[in-house]
Design a protein around this motif. Structure first.
Motif, PDB file in Angstrom:
ATOM      1  N   CYS A   1       0.833  -1.205   0.000  1.00  0.00           N
ATOM      2  CA  CYS A   1       0.000   0.000   0.000  1.00  0.00           C
ATOM      3  C   CYS A   1       0.867   1.253   0.000  1.00  0.00           C
ATOM      4  CB  CYS A   1      -0.922   0.022   1.217  1.00  0.00           C
ATOM      5  SG  CYS A   1      -2.287  -1.132   1.058  1.00  0.00           S
ATOM      6  N   ASN A   2       2.022   1.195   0.620  1.00  0.00           N
ATOM      7  CA  ASN A   2       2.888   2.361   0.718  1.00  0.00           C
ATOM      8  C   ASN A   2       3.760   2.588  -0.514  1.00  0.00           C
ATOM      9  OD1 ASN A   2       2.021   3.210   3.232  1.00  0.00           O
ATOM     10  ND2 ASN A   2       3.371   1.772   4.272  1.00  0.00           N
TER      11      ASN A   2
ATOM     12  N   ALA B   1       2.898   1.869  -3.808  1.00  0.00           N
ATOM     13  CA  ALA B   1       2.140   1.962  -5.062  1.00  0.00           C
ATOM     14  C   ALA B   1       2.399   3.306  -5.742  1.00  0.00           C
ATOM     15  CB  ALA B   1       0.656   1.797  -4.782  1.00  0.00           C
TER      16      ALA B   1
ATOM     17  N   THR C   1       1.496   6.587  -8.470  1.00  0.00           N
ATOM     18  CA  THR C   1       0.422   7.583  -8.353  1.00  0.00           C
ATOM     19  C   THR C   1      -0.521   7.635  -9.556  1.00  0.00           C
ATOM     20  OG1 THR C   1       1.907   9.260  -9.241  1.00  0.00           O
ATOM     21  CG2 THR C   1       1.784   9.059  -6.829  1.00  0.00           C
TER      22      THR C   1
ATOM     23  N   ASP D   1      -3.848   6.666 -11.846  1.00  0.00           N
ATOM     24  CA  ASP D   1      -5.201   6.203 -11.539  1.00  0.00           C
ATOM     25  C   ASP D   1      -5.289   4.741 -11.960  1.00  0.00           C
ATOM     26  OD1 ASP D   1      -5.726   8.735 -10.782  1.00  0.00           O
ATOM     27  OD2 ASP D   1      -7.294   9.122 -12.255  1.00  0.00           O
TER      28      ASP D   1
ATOM     29  N   VAL E   1      -4.822  -2.271  -4.412  1.00  0.00           N
ATOM     30  CA  VAL E   1      -4.594  -0.862  -4.158  1.00  0.00           C
ATOM     31  C   VAL E   1      -5.234  -0.108  -5.319  1.00  0.00           C
ATOM     32  CG1 VAL E   1      -2.299  -0.774  -5.261  1.00  0.00           C
ATOM     33  CG2 VAL E   1      -2.922   0.923  -3.547  1.00  0.00           C
TER      34      VAL E   1
ATOM     35  N   LEU F   1      -5.568   3.752  -6.860  1.00  0.00           N
ATOM     36  CA  LEU F   1      -5.091   5.129  -6.841  1.00  0.00           C
ATOM     37  C   LEU F   1      -5.995   5.932  -7.756  1.00  0.00           C
ATOM     38  CD1 LEU F   1      -1.366   4.194  -7.100  1.00  0.00           C
ATOM     39  CD2 LEU F   1      -2.468   5.240  -5.132  1.00  0.00           C
ATOM     40  N   GLN F   2      -6.640   6.936  -7.174  1.00  0.00           N
ATOM     41  CA  GLN F   2      -7.598   7.720  -7.937  1.00  0.00           C
ATOM     42  C   GLN F   2      -7.462   9.179  -7.539  1.00  0.00           C
ATOM     43  OE1 GLN F   2     -11.747   6.761  -7.177  1.00  0.00           O
ATOM     44  NE2 GLN F   2     -12.078   6.751  -9.377  1.00  0.00           N
TER      45      GLN F   2
ATOM     46  N   ASN G   1      -5.393   9.969  -4.508  1.00  0.00           N
ATOM     47  CA  ASN G   1      -5.791   9.355  -3.240  1.00  0.00           C
ATOM     48  C   ASN G   1      -5.654   7.842  -3.334  1.00  0.00           C
ATOM     49  OD1 ASN G   1      -6.593  11.811  -1.964  1.00  0.00           O
ATOM     50  ND2 ASN G   1      -8.417  11.780  -3.256  1.00  0.00           N
ATOM     51  N   LYS G   2      -5.088   7.247  -2.282  1.00  0.00           N
ATOM     52  CA  LYS G   2      -4.851   5.819  -2.265  1.00  0.00           C
ATOM     53  C   LYS G   2      -5.881   5.114  -1.381  1.00  0.00           C
ATOM     54  CE  LYS G   2      -0.963   4.902  -0.520  1.00  0.00           C
ATOM     55  NZ  LYS G   2       0.404   4.598  -0.153  1.00  0.00           N
TER      56      LYS G   2
ATOM     57  N   CYS H   1      -6.482   1.108  -0.113  1.00  0.00           N
ATOM     58  CA  CYS H   1      -6.039  -0.269  -0.084  1.00  0.00           C
ATOM     59  C   CYS H   1      -7.173  -1.092   0.512  1.00  0.00           C
ATOM     60  CB  CYS H   1      -4.796  -0.428   0.783  1.00  0.00           C
ATOM     61  SG  CYS H   1      -3.406   0.556   0.219  1.00  0.00           S
TER      62      CYS H   1
ATOM     63  N   ARG I   1      -7.876   3.763   3.985  1.00  0.00           N
ATOM     64  CA  ARG I   1      -7.777   4.985   3.193  1.00  0.00           C
ATOM     65  C   ARG I   1      -6.868   5.945   3.966  1.00  0.00           C
ATOM     66  NH1 ARG I   1     -13.158   3.748   2.766  1.00  0.00           N
ATOM     67  NH2 ARG I   1     -13.966   5.530   3.892  1.00  0.00           N
TER      68      ARG I   1
END
Length: 145
Positions: A16-17, A19, A21, A23, A38, A40-41, A44-45, A47, A73
């Motif tokens: 999670c850390n 990943a 950036t 989308d 995970v 990414l949107q 904002n991440k 998991c 989140r």
């Protein structure tokens, strides 16, 4: 807690850390009935781990896929959030519960998702899921089927 479970939690947190950036939705791996992702949107991440049900009842009920989620989140400081979808819209003001053995947890619903009523119960439910072999989600459809 076993070494294997601790390792999986650390591994999940690590992925999670690190990943990137973009989308995207990326699978991080599978363990037994669970798969972790995970998402990414817009920077904002999210998991989450998800599990699909082994049995769904009643079988005659027409519905979309069901899932149980445990989400993280970091941008919103949310950890261990449990949510579920039974693949249908829940009946308004009708109780939803998660049961395993003698333990039962109350959920509230909105649309086709339900969440644990008391945030303090989320860790208790996670510990119950780790110990139990089955978890039953009980809710009523908004349709009279």
């Amino acid at each position: 807690m076993s070494i294997k479970k601790i390792f999986l939690i650390i591994l999940f947190s690590f992925f999670c850390n690190i990943a990137n950036t973009e989308d995207s939705l990326k699978s991080l791996g599978k363990f037994k009935d669970w798969e972790s992702f995970v998402l990414l949107q817009d920077g904002n991440k999210v998991c989450f781990a998800q599990s699909k049900p082994v049995i769904r009842a009643p079988k005659k009920l027409k519905r979309k896929p069901s899932r149980l989620f445990v989400s993280f989140r970091p941008g919103e400081n949310i950890k261990n959030e449990i949510s579920v979808t039974n693949g249908y819209e829940f009946k308004i003001k009708s109780p939803v519960s998660a049961k395993s053995g003698k333990k039962s947890y109350d959920l509230f619903s909105k649309g086709n998702f339900a969440w644990v009523v008391d945030p303090k119960d989320e860790m208790k439910l996670i510990l119950t899921m780790k110990k139990a072999s089955r978890l039953m989600i009980i809710g009523s459809s908004s349709k009279d089927e």
